[in-house]
Motif scaffolding. Structure first.
Motif, PDB file in Angstrom:
ATOM      1  N   HIS A 169      36.151  97.651  54.835  1.00  0.00           N
ATOM      2  CA  HIS A 169      34.726  97.328  54.707  1.00  0.00           C
ATOM      3  C   HIS A 169      34.486  96.456  53.753  1.00  0.00           C
ATOM      4  O   HIS A 169      34.483  96.626  52.510  1.00  0.00           O
ATOM      5  CB  HIS A 169      34.284  98.882  54.107  1.00  0.00           C
ATOM      6  N   PRO A 170      34.389  95.264  54.161  1.00  0.00           N
ATOM      7  CA  PRO A 170      34.389  94.074  53.434  1.00  0.00           C
ATOM      8  C   PRO A 170      33.174  94.085  52.346  1.00  0.00           C
ATOM      9  O   PRO A 170      32.908  93.250  51.668  1.00  0.00           O
ATOM     10  CB  PRO A 170      34.503  92.765  54.067  1.00  0.00           C
ATOM     11  N   GLU A 171      32.335  94.890  53.011  1.00  0.00           N
ATOM     12  CA  GLU A 171      30.884  94.767  52.164  1.00  0.00           C
ATOM     13  C   GLU A 171      30.737  95.680  50.899  1.00  0.00           C
ATOM     14  O   GLU A 171      30.083  95.753  50.241  1.00  0.00           O
ATOM     15  CB  GLU A 171      29.813  95.291  53.112  1.00  0.00           C
ATOM     16  N   LEU A 172      32.123  96.464  50.887  1.00  0.00           N
ATOM     17  CA  LEU A 172      32.211  97.475  49.815  1.00  0.00           C
ATOM     18  C   LEU A 172      32.832  96.480  48.275  1.00  0.00           C
ATOM     19  O   LEU A 172      33.618  95.763  48.682  1.00  0.00           O
ATOM     20  CB  LEU A 172      32.999  98.562  49.857  1.00  0.00           C
ATOM     21  N   ASN A 173      32.257  96.946  47.421  1.00  0.00           N
ATOM     22  CA  ASN A 173      32.712  96.506  46.100  1.00  0.00           C
ATOM     23  C   ASN A 173      33.361  97.533  45.154  1.00  0.00           C
ATOM     24  O   ASN A 173      33.143  98.601  45.751  1.00  0.00           O
ATOM     25  CB  ASN A 173      32.077  95.768  45.195  1.00  0.00           C
ATOM     26  N   ARG A 183      35.526  91.080  44.047  1.00  0.00           N
ATOM     27  CA  ARG A 183      35.019  92.453  44.415  1.00  0.00           C
ATOM     28  C   ARG A 183      34.982  93.772  43.312  1.00  0.00           C
ATOM     29  O   ARG A 183      34.862  94.760  43.641  1.00  0.00           O
ATOM     30  CB  ARG A 183      35.729  92.704  45.707  1.00  0.00           C
ATOM     31  N   THR A 213      34.268 102.853  44.908  1.00  0.00           N
ATOM     32  CA  THR A 213      33.843 101.798  45.783  1.00  0.00           C
ATOM     33  C   THR A 213      32.331 101.835  45.838  1.00  0.00           C
ATOM     34  O   THR A 213      31.892 103.184  45.927  1.00  0.00           O
ATOM     35  CB  THR A 213      34.516 101.737  47.099  1.00  0.00           C
ATOM     36  N   MET A 235      28.286 100.497  47.567  1.00  0.00           N
ATOM     37  CA  MET A 235      27.709  99.690  48.641  1.00  0.00           C
ATOM     38  C   MET A 235      26.878  98.338  47.910  1.00  0.00           C
ATOM     39  O   MET A 235      26.324  98.535  46.589  1.00  0.00           O
ATOM     40  CB  MET A 235      26.712 100.517  49.203  1.00  0.00           C
ATOM     41  N   GLU A 236      27.009  97.440  48.274  1.00  0.00           N
ATOM     42  CA  GLU A 236      26.569  96.131  47.780  1.00  0.00           C
ATOM     43  C   GLU A 236      25.419  95.483  48.633  1.00  0.00           C
ATOM     44  O   GLU A 236      25.824  95.636  49.922  1.00  0.00           O
ATOM     45  CB  GLU A 236      27.294  95.324  47.144  1.00  0.00           C
TER      46      GLU A 236
END
Length: 367
Positions: free
Chosen positions: A288-292, A333, A364, A366-367
């Motif tokens: 999930h590359p959208e997560l930081n 991230r 983790t 959501m961004e």
């Protein structure tokens, strides 16, 4: 007898004054230490031949457990002998093997009781034969070690000696330094333990051994009740969800994951016990590359607040560096958030509570 009272009184004052000290270190099994001490050596009130002497002591110790240790001491004692119309130097050599019992070994202020056996040898040509004889001795006493760093401590020690050859009663009060050998982060890291459900709590103390992955647990390995419960049952090798009428379904939530890892006292190294959890976090972030991820660093309440804030920053940065170097997650991230001692998970008035507060939490988001 007066000398005994003086020794006990001084050590009692040191014991009381040290109880308010903040901790920096702890006694650990398998560690060796070297002590260098000096002080005064008193003789029996009935012995009018020898004056109050000076003593220099070198010790080599070893800790079998946190509480129990042994120590080999060699002492040089110098006194004056009242012979005829002048004072003549008298030199004595003392050796002893002692057993120590440490109280409060997890902190910086460590009182101890000690008892042992040994002997005293006299070396002087000015003393007439049979006036003073070499003797076998037993000893007992108490003392304190005050750790300034994990490897370095101030030490105060009071002893009573009984000699069997002449039924002598002698006393020593010493102060000095102790150096712990081999006190490295790697050595202080706890031995790996079995953790079947990978929740960070060893199986021998885990009261919920089948905890579902990726949920936050308490010190007993059970899911924290303030969070939505994941109810599972074992079916062969795979955990399967089951319907429980009195457990409400979890509300919809954004895709997220939380990992809690724990640190040894005053250390920032990520222990191997938590590598599997961090690997799962890395896999989750890669999928999930959208997560930081935010990484909170925490400490217990021992030590100064400013020092603990900096220590918590280093712990958060240590986890971040571990994720970047071992799993290739981009450093951008992660956000390191030092919390110091401001948000304890458990009360800090017990050793177990302080252990659980020395932690880092990765979340983790959501961004």
């Amino acid at each position: 007898m007066k000398k005994v009272c003086v020794v006990i009184s001084i050590l009692a004052v040191m014991l009381v004054s040290g109880l308010s000290g903040s901790a920096w270190a702890e006694i650990l099994p398998g560690e060796m230490g070297i002590s260098v001490m000096g002080g005064g050596y008193g003789f029996d009130d009935e012995n009018d031949l020898l004056d109050l002497g000076k003593t220099f002591t070198l010790g080599l110790g070893y800790n079998f457990t946190r509480n129990i240790g042994t120590e080999l001491l060699f002492s040089y004692v110098h006194s004056d002998a009242d012979v005829c119309c002048s004072d003549d130097d008298v030199y004595m050599y003392q050796g002893q093997l002692d057993l120590l019992y440490h109280f409060m070994p997890e902190g910086s202020f460590v009182p101890y009781l000690v008892a042992g056996v040994g002997g005293m040898m006299y070396d002087d040509d000015n003393i007439e034969p049979n006036e003073i004889d070499d003797t076998f001795q037993v000893n007992g006493g108490l003392g304190v070690k005050y750790f300034i760093t994990p490897n370095f401590a101030l030490r105060f020690d009071g002893r009573y000696y009984h000699g069997f050859e002449d039924s002598s009663n002698e006393y020593a009060l010493r102060a000095g330094l102790e150096f712990q050998l081999g006190s490295t982060p790697e050595k202080r890291e706890a031995e790996p333990c079995t953790d079947a459900d990978n929740d960070g709590v060893c199986d021998d103390v885990d009261k919920c051994p089948d905890t579902v992955a990726n949920v936050r647990v308490d010190s007993e390995g059970c899911q924290i009740k303030s969070e939505p419960y994941a109810v599972m049952e074992k079916s062969g090798e795979t955990a399967q969800p089951v319907a429980v009428s009195d457990v409400p379904p979890p509300p919809p939530a954004p895709e997220m994951m939380e990992v809690v890892i724990y640190f040894d006292f005053d250390h920032t190294q990520v222990k191997s016990l938590f590598h599997k959890q961090l690997e799962k976090l890395a896999d989750h972030m890669k999928a999930h590359p959208e997560l930081n991820a935010a990484i909170e660093g925490h400490t217990d309440s021992l030590g100064a607040a400013d020092y603990n804030m900096e220590l918590s920053r280093k712990r958060a940065e240590s986890v971040k560096q571990f994720m970047v170097e071992n799993y290739g997650i981009e450093a951008s991230r992660f956000e390191a958030r030092p919390m110091g001692e401001t948000q304890p998970a458990e009360p800090n008035n017990t050793a177990e509570g302080r252990r659980l507060n020395r932690r880092a939490i990765t979340i983790t988001i959501m961004e």
